[in-house]
Design a protein around this motif. Structure first.
Motif, PDB file in Angstrom:
ATOM      1  N   LEU A  58      -2.352   6.520 -10.075  1.00  0.00           N
ATOM      2  CA  LEU A  58      -1.306   5.615  -9.591  1.00  0.00           C
ATOM      3  C   LEU A  58      -0.474   6.261  -8.494  1.00  0.00           C
ATOM      4  N   ALA A  59      -0.235   7.563  -8.620  1.00  0.00           N
ATOM      5  CA  ALA A  59       0.547   8.271  -7.604  1.00  0.00           C
ATOM      6  C   ALA A  59      -0.138   8.245  -6.249  1.00  0.00           C
ATOM      7  N   PHE A  60      -1.470   8.190  -6.261  1.00  0.00           N
ATOM      8  CA  PHE A  60      -2.232   8.153  -5.007  1.00  0.00           C
ATOM      9  C   PHE A  60      -2.774   6.748  -4.711  1.00  0.00           C
ATOM     10  N   GLN A  61      -2.088   5.745  -5.321  1.00  0.00           N
ATOM     11  CA  GLN A  61      -2.336   4.326  -5.055  1.00  0.00           C
ATOM     12  C   GLN A  61      -3.750   3.871  -5.430  1.00  0.00           C
ATOM     13  N   LEU A  62      -4.348   4.531  -6.393  1.00  0.00           N
ATOM     14  CA  LEU A  62      -5.635   4.096  -6.943  1.00  0.00           C
ATOM     15  C   LEU A  62      -5.334   3.247  -8.184  1.00  0.00           C
ATOM     16  N   ASN A  63      -4.729   2.088  -7.945  1.00  0.00           N
ATOM     17  CA  ASN A  63      -4.159   1.313  -9.041  1.00  0.00           C
ATOM     18  C   ASN A  63      -5.190   0.754 -10.021  1.00  0.00           C
ATOM     19  N   LYS A  64      -6.373   0.376  -9.506  1.00  0.00           N
ATOM     20  CA  LYS A  64      -7.401  -0.148 -10.413  1.00  0.00           C
ATOM     21  C   LYS A  64      -7.867   0.929 -11.384  1.00  0.00           C
ATOM     22  N   LEU A 113       4.315   5.578 -10.005  1.00  0.00           N
ATOM     23  CA  LEU A 113       4.371   4.345  -9.213  1.00  0.00           C
ATOM     24  C   LEU A 113       5.448   4.422  -8.121  1.00  0.00           C
ATOM     25  N   VAL A 114       6.565   5.063  -8.450  1.00  0.00           N
ATOM     26  CA  VAL A 114       7.617   5.239  -7.438  1.00  0.00           C
ATOM     27  C   VAL A 114       7.176   6.256  -6.391  1.00  0.00           C
ATOM     28  N   TYR A 115       6.532   7.322  -6.831  1.00  0.00           N
ATOM     29  CA  TYR A 115       6.031   8.354  -5.914  1.00  0.00           C
ATOM     30  C   TYR A 115       5.050   7.768  -4.904  1.00  0.00           C
ATOM     31  N   ALA A 116       4.257   6.779  -5.357  1.00  0.00           N
ATOM     32  CA  ALA A 116       3.249   6.176  -4.472  1.00  0.00           C
ATOM     33  C   ALA A 116       3.887   5.456  -3.285  1.00  0.00           C
ATOM     34  N   GLU A 117       5.016   4.790  -3.519  1.00  0.00           N
ATOM     35  CA  GLU A 117       5.733   4.084  -2.451  1.00  0.00           C
ATOM     36  C   GLU A 117       7.227   4.311  -2.665  1.00  0.00           C
ATOM     37  N   PRO A 118       7.715   5.496  -2.296  1.00  0.00           N
ATOM     38  CA  PRO A 118       9.092   5.868  -2.650  1.00  0.00           C
ATOM     39  C   PRO A 118      10.164   5.207  -1.782  1.00  0.00           C
ATOM     40  N   THR A 119      11.258   4.843  -2.451  1.00  0.00           N
ATOM     41  CA  THR A 119      12.489   4.432  -1.775  1.00  0.00           C
ATOM     42  C   THR A 119      13.650   4.954  -2.616  1.00  0.00           C
ATOM     43  N   TYR A 123      14.099   5.048  -6.835  1.00  0.00           N
ATOM     44  CA  TYR A 123      14.421   6.255  -7.592  1.00  0.00           C
ATOM     45  C   TYR A 123      15.711   6.072  -8.400  1.00  0.00           C
ATOM     46  N   CYS A 124      16.684   5.361  -7.840  1.00  0.00           N
ATOM     47  CA  CYS A 124      17.947   5.102  -8.556  1.00  0.00           C
ATOM     48  C   CYS A 124      17.696   4.241  -9.794  1.00  0.00           C
ATOM     49  N   LEU A 125      16.917   3.185  -9.623  1.00  0.00           N
ATOM     50  CA  LEU A 125      16.615   2.297 -10.747  1.00  0.00           C
ATOM     51  C   LEU A 125      15.767   3.009 -11.800  1.00  0.00           C
ATOM     52  N   LEU A 126      14.859   3.876 -11.334  1.00  0.00           N
ATOM     53  CA  LEU A 126      14.047   4.665 -12.267  1.00  0.00           C
ATOM     54  C   LEU A 126      14.938   5.594 -13.084  1.00  0.00           C
ATOM     55  N   SER A 127      15.923   6.200 -12.428  1.00  0.00           N
ATOM     56  CA  SER A 127      16.856   7.098 -13.122  1.00  0.00           C
ATOM     57  C   SER A 127      17.645   6.347 -14.190  1.00  0.00           C
ATOM     58  N   ILE A 128      18.075   5.140 -13.858  1.00  0.00           N
ATOM     59  CA  ILE A 128      18.812   4.318 -14.833  1.00  0.00           C
ATOM     60  C   ILE A 128      17.912   3.984 -16.018  1.00  0.00           C
ATOM     61  N   MET A 129      16.655   3.619 -15.729  1.00  0.00           N
ATOM     62  CA  MET A 129      15.727   3.295 -16.813  1.00  0.00           C
ATOM     63  C   MET A 129      15.497   4.513 -17.703  1.00  0.00           C
ATOM     64  N   LEU A 181       0.128  -3.691 -12.426  1.00  0.00           N
ATOM     65  CA  LEU A 181      -0.493  -4.857 -11.802  1.00  0.00           C
ATOM     66  C   LEU A 181       0.318  -5.414 -10.639  1.00  0.00           C
ATOM     67  N   PHE A 182       1.636  -5.305 -10.735  1.00  0.00           N
ATOM     68  CA  PHE A 182       2.517  -5.889  -9.722  1.00  0.00           C
ATOM     69  C   PHE A 182       3.500  -4.853  -9.186  1.00  0.00           C
ATOM     70  N   PRO A 183       2.999  -3.825  -8.487  1.00  0.00           N
ATOM     71  CA  PRO A 183       3.894  -2.767  -7.980  1.00  0.00           C
ATOM     72  C   PRO A 183       4.921  -3.290  -6.976  1.00  0.00           C
ATOM     73  N   GLN A 184       4.634  -4.447  -6.355  1.00  0.00           N
ATOM     74  CA  GLN A 184       5.585  -5.023  -5.407  1.00  0.00           C
ATOM     75  C   GLN A 184       6.857  -5.515  -6.108  1.00  0.00           C
ATOM     76  N   HIS A 185       6.770  -5.710  -7.436  1.00  0.00           N
ATOM     77  CA  HIS A 185       7.941  -6.142  -8.212  1.00  0.00           C
ATOM     78  C   HIS A 185       8.453  -5.023  -9.118  1.00  0.00           C
ATOM     79  N   LEU A 186       8.181  -3.782  -8.733  1.00  0.00           N
ATOM     80  CA  LEU A 186       8.531  -2.637  -9.564  1.00  0.00           C
ATOM     81  C   LEU A 186      10.032  -2.561  -9.846  1.00  0.00           C
ATOM     82  N   GLU A 187      10.844  -2.795  -8.827  1.00  0.00           N
ATOM     83  CA  GLU A 187      12.295  -2.700  -8.991  1.00  0.00           C
ATOM     84  C   GLU A 187      12.803  -3.726  -9.999  1.00  0.00           C
ATOM     85  N   LEU A 188      12.289  -4.956  -9.902  1.00  0.00           N
ATOM     86  CA  LEU A 188      12.684  -5.998 -10.845  1.00  0.00           C
ATOM     87  C   LEU A 188      12.253  -5.620 -12.263  1.00  0.00           C
TER      88      LEU A 188
END
Length: 230
Positions: A58-64, A113-119, A123-129, A181-188
């Protein structure tokens, strides 16, 4: 006893409880087969490495590939306990390794998943989780140690008694699969999952207040009876 029965009934309403029983029935045939070749602890270790490899994928975007390895990890995580029960090889070490490996994978998957497309926002939301995870773990395992000590909940499939919660194994699998499955909605997903875990902590506190109060009353009554006999 009435209090205990009431909360055992409440525990059975949680999604994880009926799913554990269903899982036992589904996984029994493959567990019988795997049990001929592998020790339960060996399956636990294989499951862990599948989870770690999933995180790297997942870190290298091999999601399947990451999704397949994650699913294998979850299946083997269910099989190891069934094999242990079927072959009468349940051990405290096996249960301890299982929970440590599970929590490690629960930590590495979202980070990958955050490492694959970091912002910064991710990272802030991941820390809260992660912060909600810490509090939830404290609420789970401290309560677990108390109810295990007093034998309050019995007949569970897990190594130790687990207090009921709103977000348990089944719900975690659903959320994590959605993350992959839906990394585009990771933050949500992070936001919703964090809120769910906060409610989980609140629910356990609601559950604990009368239960622990009942345990304290029972302990005092027992002590009083013992002192009177002396």
């Amino acid at each position: 006893k009435n209090k205990q029965h009431q909360f055992e009934k409440e525990e059975k309403k949680m999604l994880d409880i009926p799913l554990r029983l269903l899982k036992e029935k589904i996984l029994h045939p493959p567990s019988v087969f795997l049990g001929r070749f592998f020790e339960p602890t060996t399956i636990t270790i294989i499951a862990f490495f599948c989870g770690i490899l999933s995180s790297f994928a997942l870190a290298f975007q091999l999601n399947k590939l990451g999704l397949i390895l994650w699913i294998v990890n979850r299946i083997l995580d269910g099989v190891d306990g069934t094999v242990a029960r079927y072959s009468n090889k349940q051990t405290y070490l096996g249960g301890y390794m299982d929970i440590i490996f599970d929590f490690t994978i629960y930590s590495t998957i979202p980070f990958a998943l955050v490492y694959a497309e970091p912002t910064i926002h991710k990272y802030c939301l991941l820390s809260i989780m992660y912060a909600t995870f810490f509090v939830n773990s404290a609420s789970l395992f401290f309560l677990s140690s108390i109810i295990e000590k007093h034998g309050f909940l019995k007949g569970e499939l897990t190594t130790v008694s687990m207090p009921p919660g709103l977000i348990e194994g089944a719900e975690t699998i659903i959320f994590y699969t959605a993350m992959i499955l839906f990394p585009q909605h990771l933050e949500l997903n992070f936001i919703v999952f964090s809120i769910g875990v906060v409610f989980n902590v609140a629910y356990r506190l609601y559950w604990a207040v009368p239960v622990l109060g009942h345990m304290n009353s029972s302990s005092r009554s027992s002590s009083s009876s013992t002192n009177k006999k002396k």
